[in-house]
Design a protein around this motif. Structure first.
Motif: not given
Length: 208
Positions: A55-80
């Protein structure tokens, strides 16, 4: 088979406030956050249960928080990765769209479109933006994974598609893949021919 899910972040404050996004660090709206959670649930359903996605995301807030929601579903941490950011509009970021429209110099229909200067101080050229996104995709692919989730922006999500499919950067002078806010695009590479396919572009109905 390798699959890549490219997520375009959902509604953010700059959309509803009518201001320029780019590198302006707007935040998801409440509906945007709800949509991000829906995207996470959708991906959890369609990604094979035994797969732990990259899971890799842009580091801007709107994408970070989107990635955080995806990360919760998988129990993983996003890379920015800042390489996945939206195109920079320089000093126009956060200003009213009308301010940008009054000063913006659109690219010509032919000729040097990639290096065209739009007349906005500090703005990236399209080539600079593309080189940045293509570099981010190379970094993503350097990590072995059978399933990848990439969270980007309306402008750069399509460039992620182009980069992953091996479309030459120069072709993006005009070619575009449109991905609506809050959508998911699916890419696939088969194990036999190693062909890369665009399976679905900009899915917005996540009920299936």
């Amino acid at each position: 088979m390798e699959r890549v899910y490219v997520v375009t972040h959902p509604e953010a404050s700059h959309h509803v406030d009518g201001v320029v996004g780019g590198w302006f660090d707007s935040h998801p709206t409440e509906p945007g956050l709800e949509r991000a959670e829906e995207i996470g649930r959708y991906l959890r359903r369609v990604v094979p249960g035994d797969a732990t996605p990259q899971l890799v995301s842009s580091d801007l807030l709107r994408t970070r928080q989107t990635a955080d929601a995806v990360a919760v579903a998988f129990g993983i941490d996003p890379v920015l990765d800042a390489g996945l950011r939206e195109k920079s509009y320089g000093v126009a970021g956060g200003r009213p769209q009308a301010w940008l429209a009054e000063r913006f110099v659109p690219p010509p229909a032919t000729g040097d479109r990639l290096d065209h200067v739009e007349g906005i101080e500090g703005a990236e050229t399209m080539r600079q933006c593309l080189e940045r996104v293509y570099g981010a995709v190379r970094r993503i692919e350097a990590e072995p994974a059978r399933c990848r989730i990439v969270v980007a922006h309306g402008g750069t999500a399509g460039f992620v598609v182009s980069a992953w499919m091996g479309i030459p950067l120069e072709a993006c002078s005009s070619a575009r893949f449109r991905t609506p806010s809050g959508s998911v695009t699916i890419l696939e590479q088969d194990d036999h021919f190693h062909n890369r396919s665009l399976v679905a572009l900009g899915i917005t109905d996540l009920s299936g």
